[in-house]
Motif scaffolding. Structure first.
Motif, PDB file in Angstrom:
ATOM      1  N   PRO A  53     -29.010 113.459-101.857  1.00 33.76           N
ATOM      2  CA  PRO A  53     -28.560 112.018-102.350  1.00 33.76           C
ATOM      3  C   PRO A  53     -26.923 111.173-102.254  1.00 33.76           C
ATOM      4  CG  PRO A  53     -30.102 113.311-103.804  1.00 33.76           C
ATOM      5  CD  PRO A  53     -28.891 114.269-103.032  1.00 33.76           C
ATOM      6  N   ALA A  54     -25.784 112.419-102.341  1.00 31.75           N
ATOM      7  CA  ALA A  54     -24.764 111.128-101.608  1.00 31.75           C
ATOM      8  C   ALA A  54     -23.421 112.781-101.666  1.00 31.75           C
ATOM      9  CB  ALA A  54     -23.824 111.773-103.628  1.00 31.75           C
ATOM     10  N   LYS A  55     -22.706 111.978-100.267  1.00 26.46           N
ATOM     11  CA  LYS A  55     -22.170 112.596 -99.808  1.00 26.46           C
ATOM     12  C   LYS A  55     -21.392 113.626-100.093  1.00 26.46           C
ATOM     13  CE  LYS A  55     -17.566 112.274 -96.634  1.00 26.46           C
ATOM     14  NZ  LYS A  55     -17.068 110.727 -96.534  1.00 26.46           N
ATOM     15  N   GLU A  56     -21.243 113.316-101.633  1.00 30.09           N
ATOM     16  CA  GLU A  56     -20.188 114.736-102.167  1.00 30.09           C
ATOM     17  C   GLU A  56     -21.244 115.848-101.872  1.00 30.09           C
ATOM     18  OE1 GLU A  56     -18.175 110.593-102.956  1.00 30.09           O
ATOM     19  OE2 GLU A  56     -20.258 111.665-103.422  1.00 30.09           O
ATOM     20  N   ARG A  62     -22.644 124.751-101.929  1.00 29.88           N
ATOM     21  CA  ARG A  62     -23.190 126.196-102.091  1.00 29.88           C
ATOM     22  C   ARG A  62     -23.001 126.259-103.951  1.00 29.88           C
ATOM     23  NH1 ARG A  62     -17.930 126.788 -98.850  1.00 29.88           N
ATOM     24  NH2 ARG A  62     -19.253 125.592 -97.690  1.00 29.88           N
ATOM     25  N   PHE A  63     -22.375 125.153-104.884  1.00 29.89           N
ATOM     26  CA  PHE A  63     -22.978 125.285-105.987  1.00 29.89           C
ATOM     27  C   PHE A  63     -23.966 125.105-106.969  1.00 29.89           C
ATOM     28  CE2 PHE A  63     -18.203 124.525-105.305  1.00 29.89           C
ATOM     29  CZ  PHE A  63     -17.743 125.208-106.717  1.00 29.89           C
ATOM     30  N   ALA A  64     -25.030 124.674-105.799  1.00 34.95           N
ATOM     31  CA  ALA A  64     -26.222 124.480-106.393  1.00 34.95           C
ATOM     32  C   ALA A  64     -26.771 125.582-106.536  1.00 34.95           C
ATOM     33  CB  ALA A  64     -26.649 124.435-105.195  1.00 34.95           C
ATOM     34  N   VAL A 111     -12.485 130.118 -97.808  1.00 39.06           N
ATOM     35  CA  VAL A 111     -12.477 130.432 -98.983  1.00 39.06           C
ATOM     36  C   VAL A 111     -11.581 129.345 -99.369  1.00 39.06           C
ATOM     37  CG1 VAL A 111     -13.014 131.267-101.412  1.00 39.06           C
ATOM     38  CG2 VAL A 111     -13.756 131.973 -99.423  1.00 39.06           C
ATOM     39  N   LEU A 112     -10.270 129.684 -98.600  1.00 42.75           N
ATOM     40  CA  LEU A 112      -9.174 128.929-100.065  1.00 42.75           C
ATOM     41  C   LEU A 112      -8.798 127.660 -99.077  1.00 42.75           C
ATOM     42  CD1 LEU A 112      -6.608 131.485 -99.657  1.00 42.75           C
ATOM     43  CD2 LEU A 112      -7.455 130.821-101.881  1.00 42.75           C
ATOM     44  N   ALA A 113      -9.784 126.793 -97.751  1.00 45.68           N
ATOM     45  CA  ALA A 113      -9.488 125.705 -97.088  1.00 45.68           C
ATOM     46  C   ALA A 113      -9.999 125.023 -97.940  1.00 45.68           C
ATOM     47  CB  ALA A 113     -10.431 126.383 -95.678  1.00 45.68           C
ATOM     48  N   TYR A 114     -12.087 125.904 -98.557  1.00 43.69           N
ATOM     49  CA  TYR A 114     -12.544 124.941 -99.126  1.00 43.69           C
ATOM     50  C   TYR A 114     -12.287 124.396-100.717  1.00 43.69           C
ATOM     51  CZ  TYR A 114     -17.461 123.932-101.456  1.00 43.69           C
ATOM     52  OH  TYR A 114     -17.888 123.023-102.463  1.00 43.69           O
ATOM     53  N   GLN A 115     -11.815 125.760-101.405  1.00 44.95           N
ATOM     54  CA  GLN A 115     -11.289 125.363-102.811  1.00 44.95           C
ATOM     55  C   GLN A 115      -9.911 124.262-102.239  1.00 44.95           C
ATOM     56  OE1 GLN A 115     -10.324 129.742-103.086  1.00 44.95           O
ATOM     57  NE2 GLN A 115     -12.125 128.965-105.058  1.00 44.95           N
ATOM     58  N   ARG A 116      -9.110 124.309-101.098  1.00 44.08           N
ATOM     59  CA  ARG A 116      -8.418 123.112-101.242  1.00 44.08           C
ATOM     60  C   ARG A 116      -9.290 121.287-100.876  1.00 44.08           C
ATOM     61  NH1 ARG A 116      -5.625 126.784 -97.413  1.00 44.08           N
ATOM     62  NH2 ARG A 116      -4.437 128.457 -98.790  1.00 44.08           N
ATOM     63  N   MET A 117      -9.789 121.477-100.427  1.00 45.73           N
ATOM     64  CA  MET A 117     -10.493 120.250-100.174  1.00 45.73           C
ATOM     65  C   MET A 117     -10.936 119.955-101.625  1.00 45.73           C
ATOM     66  SD  MET A 117     -13.716 119.472 -98.197  1.00 45.73           S
ATOM     67  CE  MET A 117     -15.138 120.414 -98.223  1.00 45.73           C
ATOM     68  N   LEU A 118     -12.028 121.139-102.612  1.00 38.64           N
ATOM     69  CA  LEU A 118     -12.487 120.484-103.660  1.00 38.64           C
ATOM     70  C   LEU A 118     -11.441 119.975-104.530  1.00 38.64           C
ATOM     71  CD1 LEU A 118     -15.246 120.589-105.181  1.00 38.64           C
ATOM     72  CD2 LEU A 118     -14.851 123.028-105.929  1.00 38.64           C
ATOM     73  N   TYR A 119     -10.275 121.096-104.756  1.00 40.28           N
ATOM     74  CA  TYR A 119      -9.611 119.988-105.454  1.00 40.28           C
ATOM     75  C   TYR A 119      -8.618 118.847-105.515  1.00 40.28           C
ATOM     76  CZ  TYR A 119     -11.749 124.741-108.071  1.00 40.28           C
ATOM     77  OH  TYR A 119     -12.335 124.904-108.888  1.00 40.28           O
ATOM     78  N   GLU A 125     -14.322 116.363-107.070  1.00 49.06           N
ATOM     79  CA  GLU A 125     -14.329 117.083-108.551  1.00 49.06           C
ATOM     80  C   GLU A 125     -14.788 116.278-109.310  1.00 49.06           C
ATOM     81  OE1 GLU A 125     -10.413 119.592-110.075  1.00 49.06           O
ATOM     82  OE2 GLU A 125      -9.813 117.423-108.482  1.00 49.06           O
ATOM     83  N   ALA A 126     -14.640 115.270-109.139  1.00 51.07           N
ATOM     84  CA  ALA A 126     -15.771 114.440-110.122  1.00 51.07           C
ATOM     85  C   ALA A 126     -17.626 115.125-109.723  1.00 51.07           C
ATOM     86  CB  ALA A 126     -15.707 113.439-109.916  1.00 51.07           C
ATOM     87  N   ARG A 127     -18.076 115.127-109.104  1.00 48.50           N
ATOM     88  CA  ARG A 127     -18.998 115.185-108.522  1.00 48.50           C
ATOM     89  C   ARG A 127     -19.687 116.457-109.162  1.00 48.50           C
ATOM     90  NH1 ARG A 127     -23.840 112.530-108.441  1.00 48.50           N
ATOM     91  NH2 ARG A 127     -25.329 113.445-106.888  1.00 48.50           N
ATOM     92  N   LEU A 128     -18.259 117.967-108.712  1.00 45.98           N
ATOM     93  CA  LEU A 128     -18.614 118.731-109.725  1.00 45.98           C
ATOM     94  C   LEU A 128     -18.764 119.141-111.053  1.00 45.98           C
ATOM     95  CD1 LEU A 128     -18.348 122.323-108.545  1.00 45.98           C
ATOM     96  CD2 LEU A 128     -15.508 121.435-109.211  1.00 45.98           C
ATOM     97  N   PHE A 129     -18.165 118.187-111.709  1.00 50.33           N
ATOM     98  CA  PHE A 129     -18.774 117.942-113.417  1.00 50.33           C
ATOM     99  C   PHE A 129     -20.104 117.552-113.682  1.00 50.33           C
ATOM    100  CE2 PHE A 129     -13.833 117.807-114.162  1.00 50.33           C
ATOM    101  CZ  PHE A 129     -14.019 119.300-115.069  1.00 50.33           C
ATOM    102  N   THR A 130     -20.681 116.952-112.751  1.00 51.24           N
ATOM    103  CA  THR A 130     -22.460 117.236-113.077  1.00 51.24           C
ATOM    104  C   THR A 130     -22.951 118.631-112.585  1.00 51.24           C
ATOM    105  OG1 THR A 130     -21.962 114.928-111.769  1.00 51.24           O
ATOM    106  CG2 THR A 130     -24.599 115.779-111.042  1.00 51.24           C
ATOM    107  N   TYR A 131     -22.764 119.211-111.447  1.00 48.61           N
ATOM    108  CA  TYR A 131     -23.403 120.209-111.470  1.00 48.61           C
ATOM    109  C   TYR A 131     -22.627 121.340-112.777  1.00 48.61           C
ATOM    110  CZ  TYR A 131     -24.257 119.609-106.905  1.00 48.61           C
ATOM    111  OH  TYR A 131     -24.790 119.029-105.588  1.00 48.61           O
ATOM    112  N   LEU A 132     -21.664 121.019-113.164  1.00 48.09           N
ATOM    113  CA  LEU A 132     -21.428 122.034-114.078  1.00 48.09           C
ATOM    114  C   LEU A 132     -22.355 121.644-115.671  1.00 48.09           C
ATOM    115  CD1 LEU A 132     -17.468 122.323-113.638  1.00 48.09           C
ATOM    116  CD2 LEU A 132     -19.282 124.011-113.158  1.00 48.09           C
TER     117      LEU A 132
END
Length: 201
Positions: A53-56, A62-64, A111-119, A125-132
């Protein structure tokens, strides 16, 4: 038949997300359009939005699989006669030993490249809180009912997030996962000791 449909659906999720993450890592999250992701994944934009539903969500798919992980761990632990915190601590220590990226204790380049992008991307980061939040809601449902269960799930969720972020920050600063491991285990044990002193779940 439904099993085959579910497998096909899951593979489609993974294929679209993998194509998106590849583009995001190559060019940056904000520089890639949804239309470009759809083209790379060889699906139409309407199809893409049916799955994401959202680009994020393309970057966070992978968090799903981890959304109900803590809840599953507690259920399985109780079947063995373990308390919730004992089951969660054991699981975290196992994941640290396996260098699971979800613990932050992984120094693989991808993995580090992905985490740099995420954080490094505020909208991710805001969308991640929906998953959390969904993860904590699932855990609260297993721990019990009412505010007390939600408070316990929230505290456990915060502990897991803080530990993972600390591991990632140390590795991002140049330490290896091997060098961080012993400290990560000690911090995890201390965190769960503190949870036990303040929580009864």
């Amino acid at each position: 038949m439904s099993g085959l449909r579910e497998l096909k659906k899951r593979r489609t999720y993974e294929a679209i997300s993998d194509a998106a993450v590849g583009l995001f890592l190559e060019r940056g999250f904000d520089a890639v359009s949804v239309a470009e992701v759809a083209a790379a994944a060889e699906v139409s934009k309407p199809t893409l939005f049916r799955y994401f539903p959202a680009k994020e969500d393309l970057a966070l798919y992978r968090f799903a699989d981890h959304e109900d992980e803590s809840a599953r761990v507690v259920r399985a632990g109780r079947a063995e006669g373990l308390g919730a915190l004992d089951a969660l601590e054991r699981h975290l220590l196992e994941r640290l030993a396996a260098r699971d990226p979800i613990t932050g204790l992984c120094d693989e380049a991808g993995v580090l490249a992905y985490q740099r992008m995420l954080y490094g991307t505020p909208s991710l980061e805001a969308r991640l809180f929906t998953y959390l939040r969904r993860s904590e809601a699932a855990l609260a449902g297993v721990l019990g009912e009412g505010v007390r269960a939600r408070l316990a799930a929230g505290q456990i969720g915060v502990v897991l997030r803080v530990l993972a972020l600390e591991n990632w920050r140390r590795i991002e600063a140049g330490e290896s996962a091997e060098a961080v491991y012993a400290g990560a285990v000690a911090e995890a044990r201390e965190a769960f000791r503190q949870l036990r002193e303040g929580l009864e779940v």
